[in-house]
Design an enzyme around this catalytic site. Structure first.
Site, PDB file in Angstrom:
ATOM      1  N   TYR A 155      26.314  21.466  -8.544  1.00 12.20           N
ATOM      2  CA  TYR A 155      26.886  20.189  -8.990  1.00 12.20           C
ATOM      3  C   TYR A 155      26.653  19.993 -10.486  1.00 12.20           C
ATOM      4  O   TYR A 155      27.591  19.750 -11.245  1.00 12.20           O
ATOM      5  CB  TYR A 155      26.243  19.072  -8.174  1.00 12.20           C
ATOM      6  CG  TYR A 155      26.773  17.684  -8.440  1.00 12.20           C
ATOM      7  CD1 TYR A 155      28.060  17.313  -8.042  1.00 12.20           C
ATOM      8  CD2 TYR A 155      25.972  16.726  -9.068  1.00 12.20           C
ATOM      9  CE1 TYR A 155      28.534  16.019  -8.265  1.00 12.20           C
ATOM     10  CE2 TYR A 155      26.435  15.439  -9.283  1.00 12.20           C
ATOM     11  CZ  TYR A 155      27.713  15.084  -8.888  1.00 12.20           C
ATOM     12  OH  TYR A 155      28.172  13.806  -9.106  1.00 12.20           O
ATOM     13  N   ASP A 166      43.966  19.702  -1.669  1.00  9.50           N
ATOM     14  CA  ASP A 166      42.704  20.213  -2.209  1.00  9.50           C
ATOM     15  C   ASP A 166      42.951  20.597  -3.664  1.00  9.50           C
ATOM     16  O   ASP A 166      43.793  21.450  -3.948  1.00  9.50           O
ATOM     17  CB  ASP A 166      42.268  21.441  -1.384  1.00  9.50           C
ATOM     18  CG  ASP A 166      40.854  21.847  -1.726  1.00  9.50           C
ATOM     19  OD1 ASP A 166      40.509  21.820  -2.921  1.00  9.50           O
ATOM     20  OD2 ASP A 166      40.110  22.197  -0.794  1.00  9.50           O
ATOM     21  N   HIS A 180      29.733   6.363   2.310  1.00  4.73           N
ATOM     22  CA  HIS A 180      29.795   6.982   3.623  1.00  4.73           C
ATOM     23  C   HIS A 180      28.485   6.743   4.378  1.00  4.73           C
ATOM     24  O   HIS A 180      27.416   6.790   3.790  1.00  4.73           O
ATOM     25  CB  HIS A 180      30.034   8.484   3.445  1.00  4.73           C
ATOM     26  CG  HIS A 180      30.644   9.125   4.639  1.00  4.73           C
ATOM     27  ND1 HIS A 180      29.938   9.303   5.805  1.00  4.73           N
ATOM     28  CD2 HIS A 180      31.888   9.610   4.849  1.00  4.73           C
ATOM     29  CE1 HIS A 180      30.738   9.888   6.685  1.00  4.73           C
ATOM     30  NE2 HIS A 180      31.916  10.077   6.143  1.00  4.73           N
ATOM     31  N   LYS A 194      48.135  18.694 -19.301  1.00  4.82           N
ATOM     32  CA  LYS A 194      48.777  19.391 -20.428  1.00  4.82           C
ATOM     33  C   LYS A 194      50.296  19.426 -20.224  1.00  4.82           C
ATOM     34  O   LYS A 194      51.065  19.094 -21.119  1.00  4.82           O
ATOM     35  CB  LYS A 194      48.212  20.820 -20.504  1.00  4.82           C
ATOM     36  CG  LYS A 194      48.846  21.705 -21.541  1.00  4.82           C
ATOM     37  CD  LYS A 194      48.232  23.107 -21.452  1.00  4.82           C
ATOM     38  CE  LYS A 194      49.293  24.164 -21.211  1.00  4.82           C
ATOM     39  NZ  LYS A 194      48.752  25.512 -21.056  1.00  4.82           N
ATOM     40  N   ARG A 195      50.729  19.806 -19.031  1.00  6.32           N
ATOM     41  CA  ARG A 195      52.169  19.954 -18.778  1.00  6.32           C
ATOM     42  C   ARG A 195      52.920  18.632 -18.923  1.00  6.32           C
ATOM     43  O   ARG A 195      53.991  18.594 -19.525  1.00  6.32           O
ATOM     44  CB  ARG A 195      52.407  20.523 -17.367  1.00  6.32           C
ATOM     45  CG  ARG A 195      53.893  20.743 -17.049  1.00  6.32           C
ATOM     46  CD  ARG A 195      54.119  21.358 -15.694  1.00  6.32           C
ATOM     47  NE  ARG A 195      53.675  20.538 -14.595  1.00  6.32           N
ATOM     48  CZ  ARG A 195      54.355  19.502 -14.098  1.00  6.32           C
ATOM     49  NH1 ARG A 195      55.520  19.162 -14.602  1.00  6.32           N
ATOM     50  NH2 ARG A 195      53.857  18.796 -13.094  1.00  6.32           N
ATOM     51  N   GLU A 241      44.646  22.630 -26.514  1.00  6.85           N
ATOM     52  CA  GLU A 241      45.963  22.226 -25.978  1.00  6.85           C
ATOM     53  C   GLU A 241      46.307  20.772 -26.302  1.00  6.85           C
ATOM     54  O   GLU A 241      47.288  20.248 -25.802  1.00  6.85           O
ATOM     55  CB  GLU A 241      45.983  22.420 -24.446  1.00  6.85           C
ATOM     56  CG  GLU A 241      45.560  23.808 -23.978  1.00  6.85           C
ATOM     57  CD  GLU A 241      46.594  24.889 -24.302  1.00  6.85           C
ATOM     58  OE1 GLU A 241      47.694  24.548 -24.769  1.00  6.85           O
ATOM     59  OE2 GLU A 241      46.288  26.076 -24.083  1.00  6.85           O
TER      60      GLU A 241
HETATM   61  P1  NAD Z   1      32.691  10.555  -2.666  1.00  3.40           P
HETATM   62  O1  NAD Z   1      32.145  11.764  -2.025  1.00  3.40           O
HETATM   63  O2  NAD Z   1      32.719   9.293  -1.901  1.00  3.40           O
HETATM   64  O3  NAD Z   1      34.172  10.817  -3.190  1.00  3.40           O
HETATM   65  C1  NAD Z   1      34.624  12.071  -3.623  1.00  3.40           C
HETATM   66  C2  NAD Z   1      36.049  12.254  -3.130  1.00  3.40           C
HETATM   67  O4  NAD Z   1      36.539  13.522  -3.570  1.00  3.40           O
HETATM   68  C3  NAD Z   1      36.155  12.264  -1.623  1.00  3.40           C
HETATM   69  O5  NAD Z   1      37.234  11.453  -1.220  1.00  3.40           O
HETATM   70  C4  NAD Z   1      36.386  13.721  -1.279  1.00  3.40           C
HETATM   71  O6  NAD Z   1      37.078  13.891  -0.064  1.00  3.40           O
HETATM   72  C5  NAD Z   1      37.175  14.171  -2.479  1.00  3.40           C
HETATM   73  N1  NAD Z   1      37.116  15.621  -2.714  1.00  3.40           N
HETATM   74  C6  NAD Z   1      36.031  16.421  -2.726  1.00  3.40           C
HETATM   75  N2  NAD Z   1      36.393  17.687  -2.987  1.00  3.40           N
HETATM   76  C7  NAD Z   1      37.741  17.685  -3.149  1.00  3.40           C
HETATM   77  C8  NAD Z   1      38.718  18.682  -3.424  1.00  3.40           C
HETATM   78  N3  NAD Z   1      38.359  19.967  -3.577  1.00  3.40           N
HETATM   79  N4  NAD Z   1      40.011  18.320  -3.518  1.00  3.40           N
HETATM   80  C9  NAD Z   1      40.384  17.041  -3.336  1.00  3.40           C
HETATM   81  N5  NAD Z   1      39.508  16.048  -3.072  1.00  3.40           N
HETATM   82  C10 NAD Z   1      38.205  16.369  -2.980  1.00  3.40           C
HETATM   83  O7  NAD Z   1      31.879  10.382  -4.010  1.00  3.40           O
HETATM   84  P2  NAD Z   1      31.886   9.216  -5.073  1.00  3.40           P
HETATM   85  O8  NAD Z   1      30.559   8.614  -5.102  1.00  3.40           O
HETATM   86  O9  NAD Z   1      33.063   8.345  -4.857  1.00  3.40           O
HETATM   87  O10 NAD Z   1      32.069  10.047  -6.426  1.00  3.40           O
HETATM   88  C11 NAD Z   1      33.319  10.122  -7.100  1.00  3.40           C
HETATM   89  C12 NAD Z   1      33.154  10.886  -8.386  1.00  3.40           C
HETATM   90  O11 NAD Z   1      32.203  10.233  -9.234  1.00  3.40           O
HETATM   91  C13 NAD Z   1      32.632  12.310  -8.187  1.00  3.40           C
HETATM   92  O12 NAD Z   1      33.293  13.170  -9.078  1.00  3.40           O
HETATM   93  C14 NAD Z   1      31.169  12.216  -8.545  1.00  3.40           C
HETATM   94  O13 NAD Z   1      30.673  13.429  -9.042  1.00  3.40           O
HETATM   95  C15 NAD Z   1      31.180  11.133  -9.616  1.00  3.40           C
HETATM   96  N6  NAD Z   1      29.878  10.461  -9.661  1.00  3.40           N
HETATM   97  C16 NAD Z   1      29.521   9.552  -8.727  1.00  3.40           C
HETATM   98  C17 NAD Z   1      28.269   8.953  -8.787  1.00  3.40           C
HETATM   99  C18 NAD Z   1      27.834   7.935  -7.773  1.00  3.40           C
HETATM  100  O14 NAD Z   1      26.700   7.483  -7.830  1.00  3.40           O
HETATM  101  N7  NAD Z   1      28.678   7.527  -6.847  1.00  3.40           N
HETATM  102  C19 NAD Z   1      27.379   9.284  -9.806  1.00  3.40           C
HETATM  103  C20 NAD Z   1      27.783  10.233 -10.723  1.00  3.40           C
HETATM  104  C21 NAD Z   1      29.034  10.794 -10.660  1.00  3.40           C
HETATM  105  N1  UDP Z   2      48.694  23.452 -13.066  1.00  4.89           N
HETATM  106  C1  UDP Z   2      48.854  22.537 -12.089  1.00  4.89           C
HETATM  107  N2  UDP Z   2      49.820  21.581 -12.230  1.00  4.89           N
HETATM  108  C2  UDP Z   2      50.622  21.525 -13.306  1.00  4.89           C
HETATM  109  C3  UDP Z   2      50.425  22.493 -14.330  1.00  4.89           C
HETATM  110  C4  UDP Z   2      49.452  23.452 -14.174  1.00  4.89           C
HETATM  111  O1  UDP Z   2      48.150  22.514 -11.103  1.00  4.89           O
HETATM  112  O2  UDP Z   2      51.462  20.644 -13.364  1.00  4.89           O
HETATM  113  C5  UDP Z   2      47.659  24.474 -12.906  1.00  4.89           C
HETATM  114  C6  UDP Z   2      48.197  25.873 -13.113  1.00  4.89           C
HETATM  115  O3  UDP Z   2      48.630  26.374 -11.867  1.00  4.89           O
HETATM  116  C7  UDP Z   2      47.046  26.625 -13.666  1.00  4.89           C
HETATM  117  C8  UDP Z   2      46.142  25.570 -14.232  1.00  4.89           C
HETATM  118  O4  UDP Z   2      46.706  24.311 -13.914  1.00  4.89           O
HETATM  119  O5  UDP Z   2      46.358  27.293 -12.654  1.00  4.89           O
HETATM  120  C9  UDP Z   2      45.949  25.658 -15.706  1.00  4.89           C
HETATM  121  O6  UDP Z   2      47.197  25.502 -16.324  1.00  4.89           O
HETATM  122  P1  UDP Z   2      47.425  26.035 -17.801  1.00  4.89           P
HETATM  123  O7  UDP Z   2      48.828  25.704 -18.177  1.00  4.89           O
HETATM  124  O8  UDP Z   2      46.362  25.535 -18.688  1.00  4.89           O
HETATM  125  O9  UDP Z   2      47.145  27.575 -17.645  1.00  4.89           O
HETATM  126  P2  UDP Z   2      48.081  28.768 -17.246  1.00  4.89           P
HETATM  127  O10 UDP Z   2      49.017  28.279 -16.193  1.00  4.89           O
HETATM  128  O11 UDP Z   2      48.757  29.111 -18.501  1.00  4.89           O
HETATM  129  O12 UDP Z   2      47.099  29.781 -16.784  1.00  4.89           O
END
Ligand code: NAD
Ligand code: UDP
Ligand code: UDP
Length: 482
Positions: free
Chosen positions: A296, A209, A332, A256-257, A314
């Site tokens: 959204y 996630d 889906h 960034k990292r 950065e």
């Molecule tokens: P989708 O819902 O099929 O895919 C989104 C994916 O992100 C899914 O696999 C879901 O499981 C994953 N996901 C959601 N929350 C997550 C989280 N917190 N951590 C990790 N994974 C997470 O949607 P899509 O149509 O493939 O869209 C993909 C991207 O493109 C999105 O960012 C969407 O906003 C953008 N987008 C799509 C459209 C469109 O028409 N399809 C239009 C505008 C923007």
């Molecule tokens: N972060 C991450 N992966 C990395 C480096 C950073 O997920 O390889 C995350 C980190 O835990 C932080 C966020 O990215 O929560 C923002 O990182 P940044 O270096 O900008 O901010 P800081 O860590 O200095 O708050």
């Protein structure tokens, strides 16, 4: 008439013929992978005994000693359980235990039957082992990938790569010969969308996630993680905001990292219900900050703001794609967006549901066009937001009729209540994309819809797990691969 059944521990009941009693028996047996259940029925369909691992089933008092048909049935049918591959793994786990000798051992006929049973079981196990060994030798077939040497091969992270758009991007980058890592929490994505790459040496799937930090080493990042369909992003608005804010911070922190280039998937929703038409990137939008779509729309606006803050402060190398309505295979089934809804309704001869008058407009692009645009934008030096969409605009009413005609059904088109804050007109101005990344969509609506209809037709025809309907793209799907 005799039947037997095998409980493979996954509720997959093998060869239960037409007898419900066998199903019931196996359900009762539970999901234990350690149990090979044999049920034998007499002419009246009454169960006579079960279980060749020797365990007595006390539910009907049956036992192997009472009904010696069992040995014969098993011997006659002993190869039949091999029809299902899933049997193989489970058989390993079975314990071979002596059968209960709950009958007189001095009965020579019964003892010889018992020996036959032992022998049958031994042969089954031996054959299962051989099949497993042979299966292990069959190499998996993957779509053809280009070979890139280590200098040209990039390591690319796609967040949300198991979703609709992400999985098509995976296909493209894999076929180009790159190493692709997908990080997805499977909220709306599915393993099935990238199943054809599982096990490939260039592919990795991480259940993650993006609201939580992710520490890996990559050269490029496509940040697509976020639900995209209105019903999905409204389902848990707080999580949608977290994903688009905290998730984007983590992605930018990672970029960034490791010094990776990062592309953020933004959306035409940043324009809200627009009062400028068509929408150029210079338009600031018209968004209700507290409406049902705000989680959204505002989430994506913050995502853009974060990108440019990290770029400025950065020196992170960012790209921002404002994606307009996109459709294609692997959407889906419960997506709830207009394309999948209308196609599924039409394929089932159900009424096609228009929300509101149907005069609202959208412009639909096929997914391979979008993938070409995303890759071109990433490769370019252009850092300002770029609209990626098909400028051919249609009313939702027209769209319903087009789909009905293409499917060739007699569905009625009906009006439903309008949804709150539904944008009334949407059409991208794509002059920036044409000028700076030399991109414009190519797939005509009819062609893209036919592929999508075909995909959903196969989805609807699925009646069991082994009918996979895995959409594997042809190389011709993407212009950059030609
Ligand atoms: P989708 O819902 O099929 O895919 C989104 C994916 O992100 C899914 O696999 C879901 O499981 C994953 N996901 C959601 N929350 C997550 C989280 N917190 N951590 C990790 N994974 C997470 O949607 P899509 O149509 O493939 O869209 C993909 C991207 O493109 C999105 O960012 C969407 O906003 C953008 N987008 C799509 C459209 C469109 O028409 N399809 C239009 C505008 C923007
Ligand atoms: N972060 C991450 N992966 C990395 C480096 C950073 O997920 O390889 C995350 C980190 O835990 C932080 C966020 O990215 O929560 C923002 O990182 P940044 O270096 O900008 O901010 P800081 O860590 O200095 O708050
Ligand atoms: N829509 C519709 N019927 C449906 C689903 C959607 O009329 O079954 C309409 C919706 O109200 C909107 C348009 O189709 O005007 C596009 O909706 P979608 O959810 O696909 O995406 P949006 O562009 O609104 O994010």
């Amino acid at each position: 008439m005799s039947h037997y059944a095998y409980d493979d521990g996954d509720n997959a009941i093998v060869d239960t013929a037409d007898n419900d009693a066998v199903d019931q028996e196996n359900r009762r047996a539970g999901p234990s992978p350690e149990r090979l259940v044999l049920s034998v029925f007499d002419q009246k369909g009454i169960r006579q005994h079960n279980s060749i691992d020797g365990a007595r089933d006390d539910t009907d008092g049956g036992g192997i000693s009472d009904h010696d048909d069992a040995g014969r049935v098993l011997l006659q049918n002993k190869l039949r359980p091999f029809r299902k591959g899933s049997l193989v793994g489970n058989v390993q786990k079975q314990r071979i235990e002596p059968l209960h000798h709950d009958f007189a051992l001095d009965d020579p006929e019964r003892e010889s039957r018992l020996n036959e049973l032992h022998e049958a079981k031994r042969q089954i196990l031996e054959l299962e082992r051989k099949i497993q060994e042979l299966e292990g030798r069959i190499p998996r077939k993957y779509p053809d990938v280009t070979f890139l040497n280590y200098k040209n091969r990039k390591r690319i992270l796609i967040t949300g790569g198991a979703g609709f758009v992400g999985s098509h991007l995976v296909d493209y980058l894999m076929m180009k010969g790159h190493e692709v890592i997908v990080a997805d929490n499977f909220f709306t994505g599915r393993k099935r969308n990238v199943e054809h790459w599982l096990g490939h040496e260039n592919f990795e799937l991480i259940h993650h996630d993006i609201v939580n930090p992710l520490f890996i080493e990559v050269d490029e990042i496509y940040h697509l993680a976020s639900p995209a369909s209105p019903p999905h992003y409204m389902y848990n608005p707080v999580k949608t905001i977290k994903t688009n804010t905290l998730g984007t911070i983590n992605v930018l922190g990672l970029a960034k990292r490791v010094g990776a280039k990062v592309l953020i998937a933004s959306t035409s929703e940043v324009y809200g219900d627009p009062d400028v038409h068509p929408q150029p990137e210079t338009y600031w939008g018209h968004v209700n900050p507290i409406g049902p779509r705000a989680c959204y729309d505002e989430g994506k606006r913050v995502s853009e703001t974060l990108s440019y803050a990290y770029a400025k402060q950065e020196k992170v190398n960012v790209r921002v794609a404002r994606i307009f309505n996109t459709y294609g295979p692997r959407m889906h089934m419960n997506d709830g967006r207009v394309v999948s809804n209308f196609i599924i309704q039409a394929l089932q001869n159900q009424s096609i549901t228009i929300y509101g008058s149907g005069h609202q407009t959208r412009s639909f692009q096929y997914v391979s066009d979008l993938v070409d645009g995303l890759v071109s934008l990433m490769a370019s030096n252009y850092t300002q937001p770029v609209n990626l969409g098909n400028p051919v605009e249609r009313t939702i009413q027209d769209f319903a009729e087009i789909i009905r005609d293409l499917v060739g059904c007699k569905s009625k088109i009906i009006e439903m209540p309008a949804v709150e804050d539904d944008p009334q007109r949407r059409k991208p101005d794509i002059s920036r994309a044409k000028k700076y990344i030399n991109w414009e969509p190519r797939v005509p609506l009819q062609e893209g819809l036919m592929k999508t209809i075909d995909y959903f037709r196969k989805e609807l025809a699925r009646s069991n797990h082994s009918q996979r309907n895995i959409f594997v793209p042809e190389t011709t799907e993407f212009r950059n691969l030609l």
